[in-house]
Motif scaffolding. Structure first.
Motif, PDB file in Angstrom:
ATOM      1  N   ASN A 108       0.809  -1.223   0.000  1.00 43.24           N
ATOM      2  CA  ASN A 108       0.000   0.000   0.000  1.00 43.24           C
ATOM      3  C   ASN A 108       0.842   1.272   0.000  1.00 43.24           C
ATOM      4  OD1 ASN A 108      -2.652  -1.188   0.043  1.00 43.24           O
ATOM      5  ND2 ASN A 108      -2.203  -1.812   2.144  1.00 43.24           N
ATOM      6  N   PRO A 109       1.692   1.455  -1.022  1.00 44.42           N
ATOM      7  CA  PRO A 109       2.361   2.750  -1.148  1.00 44.42           C
ATOM      8  C   PRO A 109       1.444   3.832  -1.696  1.00 44.42           C
ATOM      9  CG  PRO A 109       2.976   1.342  -2.974  1.00 44.42           C
ATOM     10  CD  PRO A 109       2.115   0.518  -2.071  1.00 44.42           C
ATOM     11  N   GLU A 110       0.186   3.523  -1.841  1.00 46.24           N
ATOM     12  CA  GLU A 110      -0.887   4.469  -2.150  1.00 46.24           C
ATOM     13  C   GLU A 110      -0.716   5.152  -3.504  1.00 46.24           C
ATOM     14  OE1 GLU A 110      -3.124   3.777  -0.404  1.00 46.24           O
ATOM     15  OE2 GLU A 110      -2.536   3.484   1.669  1.00 46.24           O
ATOM     16  N   HIS A 111      -1.251   4.507  -4.485  1.00 47.29           N
ATOM     17  CA  HIS A 111      -1.368   5.081  -5.826  1.00 47.29           C
ATOM     18  C   HIS A 111      -2.779   4.802  -6.331  1.00 47.29           C
ATOM     19  CE1 HIS A 111       3.000   4.489  -5.426  1.00 47.29           C
ATOM     20  NE2 HIS A 111       3.107   5.552  -6.204  1.00 47.29           N
ATOM     21  N   GLY A 112      -3.293   5.729  -7.119  1.00 48.66           N
ATOM     22  CA  GLY A 112      -4.604   5.514  -7.718  1.00 48.66           C
ATOM     23  C   GLY A 112      -5.748   5.562  -6.740  1.00 48.66           C
ATOM     24  N   ASN A 113      -5.543   6.208  -5.574  1.00 46.14           N
ATOM     25  CA  ASN A 113      -6.628   6.368  -4.616  1.00 46.14           C
ATOM     26  C   ASN A 113      -6.411   7.684  -3.882  1.00 46.14           C
ATOM     27  OD1 ASN A 113      -5.410   5.907  -1.813  1.00 46.14           O
ATOM     28  ND2 ASN A 113      -4.664   4.103  -2.912  1.00 46.14           N
ATOM     29  N   PRO A 114      -7.371   8.143  -3.084  1.00 44.82           N
ATOM     30  CA  PRO A 114      -7.267   9.476  -2.483  1.00 44.82           C
ATOM     31  C   PRO A 114      -6.092   9.663  -1.529  1.00 44.82           C
ATOM     32  CG  PRO A 114      -9.546   8.717  -2.433  1.00 44.82           C
ATOM     33  CD  PRO A 114      -8.723   7.560  -2.868  1.00 44.82           C
ATOM     34  N   ALA A 115      -5.478   8.559  -1.042  1.00 44.95           N
ATOM     35  CA  ALA A 115      -4.355   8.686  -0.117  1.00 44.95           C
ATOM     36  C   ALA A 115      -3.028   8.911  -0.822  1.00 44.95           C
ATOM     37  CB  ALA A 115      -4.263   7.451   0.777  1.00 44.95           C
ATOM     38  N   PHE A 116      -3.039   8.976  -2.161  1.00 43.28           N
ATOM     39  CA  PHE A 116      -1.790   9.178  -2.897  1.00 43.28           C
ATOM     40  C   PHE A 116      -1.051  10.432  -2.423  1.00 43.28           C
ATOM     41  CE2 PHE A 116       0.096  11.628  -6.415  1.00 43.28           C
ATOM     42  CZ  PHE A 116       1.157  10.787  -6.764  1.00 43.28           C
ATOM     43  N   LEU A 117      -1.738  11.549  -2.334  1.00 43.91           N
ATOM     44  CA  LEU A 117      -1.064  12.796  -1.965  1.00 43.91           C
ATOM     45  C   LEU A 117      -0.579  12.786  -0.516  1.00 43.91           C
ATOM     46  CD1 LEU A 117      -3.224  15.486  -3.810  1.00 43.91           C
ATOM     47  CD2 LEU A 117      -0.966  14.622  -4.451  1.00 43.91           C
ATOM     48  N   PRO A 118      -1.420  12.436   0.475  1.00 44.05           N
ATOM     49  CA  PRO A 118      -0.905  12.452   1.845  1.00 44.05           C
ATOM     50  C   PRO A 118       0.177  11.413   2.098  1.00 44.05           C
ATOM     51  CG  PRO A 118      -3.172  11.645   1.781  1.00 44.05           C
ATOM     52  CD  PRO A 118      -2.878  12.217   0.442  1.00 44.05           C
ATOM     53  N   TRP A 119       0.087  10.217   1.493  1.00 42.25           N
ATOM     54  CA  TRP A 119       1.127   9.213   1.719  1.00 42.25           C
ATOM     55  C   TRP A 119       2.473   9.710   1.195  1.00 42.25           C
ATOM     56  CZ3 TRP A 119       4.828   6.365  -0.726  1.00 42.25           C
ATOM     57  CH2 TRP A 119       5.336   5.255  -0.054  1.00 42.25           C
ATOM     58  N   HIS A 120       2.481  10.281   0.013  1.00 43.87           N
ATOM     59  CA  HIS A 120       3.746  10.770  -0.540  1.00 43.87           C
ATOM     60  C   HIS A 120       4.228  12.034   0.183  1.00 43.87           C
ATOM     61  CE1 HIS A 120       2.851   7.891  -3.763  1.00 43.87           C
ATOM     62  NE2 HIS A 120       4.136   7.946  -4.041  1.00 43.87           N
ATOM     63  N   ARG A 121       3.307  12.817   0.749  1.00 44.93           N
ATOM     64  CA  ARG A 121       3.753  13.954   1.571  1.00 44.93           C
ATOM     65  C   ARG A 121       4.509  13.449   2.794  1.00 44.93           C
ATOM     66  NH1 ARG A 121      -0.227  18.786   3.006  1.00 44.93           N
ATOM     67  NH2 ARG A 121       0.576  19.435   0.964  1.00 44.93           N
ATOM     68  N   GLU A 122       3.988  12.424   3.434  1.00 54.58           N
ATOM     69  CA  GLU A 122       4.686  11.861   4.583  1.00 54.58           C
ATOM     70  C   GLU A 122       6.058  11.338   4.176  1.00 54.58           C
ATOM     71  OE1 GLU A 122       5.087  10.268   8.668  1.00 54.58           O
ATOM     72  OE2 GLU A 122       4.252  12.023   7.661  1.00 54.58           O
ATOM     73  N   MET A 123       6.139  10.706   3.018  1.00 54.47           N
ATOM     74  CA  MET A 123       7.423  10.210   2.537  1.00 54.47           C
ATOM     75  C   MET A 123       8.400  11.358   2.304  1.00 54.47           C
ATOM     76  SD  MET A 123       8.264   7.843  -0.806  1.00 54.47           S
ATOM     77  CE  MET A 123       9.861   7.008  -0.926  1.00 54.47           C
ATOM     78  N   MET A 124       7.924  12.446   1.671  1.00 58.46           N
ATOM     79  CA  MET A 124       8.809  13.581   1.409  1.00 58.46           C
ATOM     80  C   MET A 124       9.225  14.271   2.717  1.00 58.46           C
ATOM     81  SD  MET A 124       9.278  13.497  -1.816  1.00 58.46           S
ATOM     82  CE  MET A 124       8.983  11.717  -1.724  1.00 58.46           C
TER      83      MET A 124
END
Length: 896
Positions: free
Chosen positions: A204-220
């Protein structure tokens, strides 16, 4: 002759000699931050001090659950902030920041513009902090090494093409360091940079769903903190998709990101293996339609035009933006580089500049019209707030993936966590203050990682730092200040109501159990280029219990031996101190012997000395009823020179600065043992922690999840007692300002609430303990119409290996929103993981479903893989209103 031009503000004439009393007319907005509780915003502030303890700046170790980002009437605030806490150092790898809160008021008679900028700084505390040198990118030798001494907390992330070569070089060196230097490793021995691709491959690295932006923000956000371990002055850089990365300047060169075409060598060789390749440029056609080309990248203005989060998130992630950007750098077909495929994308350092821009696009939208709802965890995701991936703990950091170092100590965050919803600050998305009407205020919440105080533990000065908040209405000097700033922060703060200062102690004072001793310290500094005489004053500022501490403890100021000898040699005035020596430590102490302790200290140009405040408790523990709040001592520094030295003030002694020592003796004695009362609101868990007899009940639990309900859906509210705390005298419940229940002498209550209108609704719980102290907790509920169904793939999970040619069963669970039914569930499969071909399979014409079923299920759908390699699975569900919900992806590997 003073230049009066920068002082003509509010359309009001200023008094002679640059002194401005209470303004008689305020024909403009006038945003200000109080210096003291009596500060009404007049410039300069001439009331009682000290001004380094602004009541409008405070810190909480965890987010205040009462916080809401909306403007409110200054005269009638809708919520009560929890009190200031000593900031707590935490390793940034835990991703658990502290939070700085800043209250801003509009005392003018016109609305503010929403473009006024708040800037927040930190500096290692001393009694002589120079502006801006002590606060801006200040690194200096401390405790045997170069340490961060001052930086802008709100320092923006910037466009890699517009910063200087020196800034790019510093960023490059930091990323190479965290990818090759053995000093920067996780617990499993993996360098920080090399771990990033494992993170991006996690379930669940979160792609193609609404969590894409917040998950990648946490990663950044986490990646930026790793870079800052190598260089604390570094912030993330981004590549703006609308700008050719090869033109003016070329980001692909041997000094920065390496070649854009072919095998990448210098300067990224230290990051090998693996060998890195790219194929920048070109276009991509899917289904006979031109999908990806550099000319198609959408502008910030186009993205900002989205009125809500769901369409914005789709636009940012899909073609022609994020998805195309991956293919544009790595190549779309044939000879593609790592960044083109999900499973290898984060091996390329350019991935992080690409995704920092993705995050910038979201941050732009959140801040572009100063709409507080877009930074509100309750409201930001709109109808996507109920989506299962928005409400799921983020892997791998939650520990569910088993990836070290997070497999043990989990950091549970959902997309609604305040540290994720808070938009990082960019050069295109500054920290703007929302529009304030006359007489309105707002509280702004800023995540903050206090520095590692273990790096400053020499000479007793570890924990003292200062925060500085500035409201800037102009982008260049004088930045909208009424009075031009000099190097004295104290003078700047008093002169300008746009500036406020807060002295804080980062580490909680630790009680030595053997010695019953508390020790904390600071630096006294002469920032001037000539010898000067300073008046050093130690004030007991503890309300209602002033001068009480010396009755049951010895309070002393420890100074270097040579300083005390200098005082004696020069016959300096020492009042209400006794000079004593501690034979055990060899320190020379000035022990308090009166109520106004002070001494005159001659200091050399640029000299800095350390001073420790030491509290030795008597053998008998003091009565706890005397310790209902921490003790506060202010160490103030005043320059004892004629007024002509400054030319702007009439006093012979001018306030230069100071620090506050906070001595929480009760907390030390109790060793942080909590006594808890429990309040539950549906599935929300809120803890109330009585500190002891006669103390207010204080919130101690992390921020709970926020309910997202459909119109008409009931919410059961349960309030109950638990733990060892004292009895509750009364409980009350309020909804949107209207009373619902008010009971006395009970252990709890139960109520059922319902909501007839969409929007954000406020539930307020008040608890009165047996000592009459009141605690108020505010919980907000989001109510929407047409919430999409929640679709979840139960199995297989990401990372599973399935067999080529054998049927794969996909277990599916779908939940509809209140009072709606599921009509159809469908399975979608995509071969490969090339990013540019898209992730939202459910709503793409290129990916028809491979299996489907009617009704809510649960269902087991299936597909038979025909090729080896990575496959993406996604579920779509439709309810009887025609509303479509999509699941997260399961990424499975097909092998023979």
């Amino acid at each position: 002759m003073f230049d009066l031009a920068p002082r003509l503000r509010h359309g009001c004439a200023l008094a002679m000699m640059g002194i401005l009393g209470s303004t008689a007319c305020l024909a403009d907005p006038d945003l200000f931050i109080r210096d003291t509780i009596t500060d009404a915003g007049a410039e300069p502030y001439t009331g009682p001090g000290p001004v380094y303890l602004s009541p409008d700046i405070w810190v909480r170790n965890d987010p205040d659950p009462n916080f809401a980002p909306y403007p409110f009437s200054t005269a009638a605030p809708p919520w009560t902030p929890l009190p200031h806490e000593n900031p707590e150092y935490r390793d940034s790898k835990t991703s658990r920041p502290n939070y700085v809160y800043v209250r801003v008021q509009n005392r003018g008679d016109q609305p503010s513009t929403g473009t006024e900028r708040l800037r927040l700084y930190q500096a290692k505390a001393s009694t002589g902090l120079s502006w801006p040198a002590s606060w801006v990118d200040n690194v200096g030798m401390t405790c045997g090494a170069d340490r961060l001494l001052g930086i802008e907390i709100s320092k923006p992330r910037r466009n890699a093409k517009t910063v200087s070569a020196a800034v790019r070089n510093a960023y490059r060196d930091a990323l190479i360091a965290i990818g090759s230097d053995a000093a920067y490793q996780y617990s499993d021995g993996t360098q920080y940079f090399r771990k990033q691709n494992t993170v991006h491959q996690s379930p669940n690295p979160e792609h193609g769903n609404p969590a894409f932006l917040p998950w990648h923000r946490e990663m950044m956000n986490r990646y930026e903190e790793r870079l800052r371990e190598a260089n604390p002055l570094v912030t993330l850089l981004y590549w703006d998709f609308t700008e050719d990365p090869r033109i003016g300047p070329n980001l692909f060169n041997t000094s920065f990101m390496g070649t854009g075409n072919g095998t990448v060598a210098a300067p990224l060789v230290p990051l090998r293996p693996p060998t890195l390749t790219r194929n920048v440029g070109g276009s991509f056609t899917f289904g006979g339609v031109l999908t990806c080309d550099a000319s198609l990248f959408e502008s910030d203005a186009t993205l900002n035009a989205n009125g809500s989060y769901p369409p914005l998130a789709d636009d940012i992630e899909g073609a022609p933006n994020h998805d195309c950007a991956h293919g544009y750098i790595g190549g779309f077909s044939g000879s593609t580089g790592q960044i083109s495929s999900l499973s290898t994308a984060a091996e390329d350092p350019f991935f992080f500049m690409l995704h920092t821009n993705v995050d910038r696009q979201w941050a732009n939208w959140q801040r572009q019209n100063a709409d507080p709802a877009r930074i509100d965890p309750v409201a930001v995701y709109g109808s996507d707030s109920s989506h299962s991936r928005i409400n799921a703990n983020m892997n791998p950091w939650s520990g569910g993936s088993g990836i070290p170092p997070w497999s043990g100590a989990a950091s549970n965050k959902t997309a609604k966590h305040p540290s994720i919803v808070f938009p990082p600050i960019y050069d295109t998305a500054p920290l703007n203050i929302p529009v304030l009407q006359p007489g309105q205020s707002v509280v702004i919440e800023v995540p903050w990682y206090p520095p590692n105080v273990n790096n400053y533990n020499c000479a007793g000065q570890a924990g003292h730092f200062c925060l500085l908040a500035r409201i800037e209405t102009q982008t260049a000097a004088p930045f909208g200040m009424t009075f031009a700033e000099g190097m004295s922060v104290g003078t700047n703060t008093r002169n300008n109501n746009n500036i406020a200062w807060k002295n804080v102690t980062i580490v909680d004072n630790v009680l030595d159990p053997a010695l019953l001793r508390l020790v904390t310290g600071t630096t006294i500094r002469n920032i001037f280029g000539r010898e000067a005489i300073f008046e050093i004053l130690l004030w007991d500022r503890t309300e209602k219990r002033q001068f009480l501490l010396p009755e049951f403890a010895r309070v002393s100021l420890a100074l270097p031996k040579e300083v005390v000898e200098r005082l004696r040699e020069r016959g300096a005035r020492i009042e209400d101190f006794e000079v004593v020596r501690d034979d055990a430590t060899g320190q020379v102490l000035l022990q308090i012997a009166g109520k106004a302790p002070r001494f005159s200290l001659p200091m050399k140009p640029g000299e800095a000395i350390t001073a420790e405040l030491r509290v030795d408790l008597q053998d008998k523990e003091p009565p706890r009823e005397l310790l209902v709040e921490p003790f506060h001592y202010d160490l103030e520094q005043r320059l004892d020179l004629p007024a002509a030295f400054f030319g702007t003030r009439g006093e012979a002694a001018v306030e230069v600065g100071g620090v506050r020592f906070t001595l929480d003796i009760l907390q030390a004695l109790k060793n942080r043992e909590a006594q808890d009362a429990l309040v539950e609101i549906a599935d929300l868990s809120i803890e109330l922690s009585p500190e002891g007899p006669g103390l207010p009940v204080e919130a101690a639990a992390p921020v709970p999840a926020v309910p997202h309900l459909s119109v008409g859906e009931p919410l059961n509210v349960r309030i109950s007692r638990a733990g060892d705390g004292g009895a509750l005298r009364a409980l009350s419940l309020e909804l949107d300002g209207e009373p619902v229940a008010d009971v006395e002498g009970v252990e709890g209550l139960t109520e059922t609430l319902s909501f007839d209108a969409p929007g954000v609704h406020a539930i307020v719980t008040r608890a009165i303990d047996e000592n009459g102290e009141i605690t108020e907790r505010r919980t907000r509920v989001l109510v929407s119409e047409n919430i999409p169904p929640n679709a979840v793939i139960l199995s297989p999970v990401s990372g599973d290996v399935v067999k080529l040619g054998a049927p794969v069963d996909v277990s599916v669970e779908v939940a509809a929103a209140f009072a709606r039914d599921i009509t159809e569930v469908a399975l979608y499969v995509k071969e490969g993981d090339v990013v540019a071909t898209g992730f939202n399979l459910v709503e793409s014409d290129g990916f028809p479903p491979v299996d489907s079923a009617e009704g809510p299920g649960p269902h087991t759908l299936s597909f038979t893989p025909e090729r080896t390699g990575m496959h993406m699975l996604q579920i779509g569900a439709v309810d009887d209103n025609g509303i479509v919900g999509v699941s997260g992806h399961a990424m499975v590997m097909v092998a023979e």
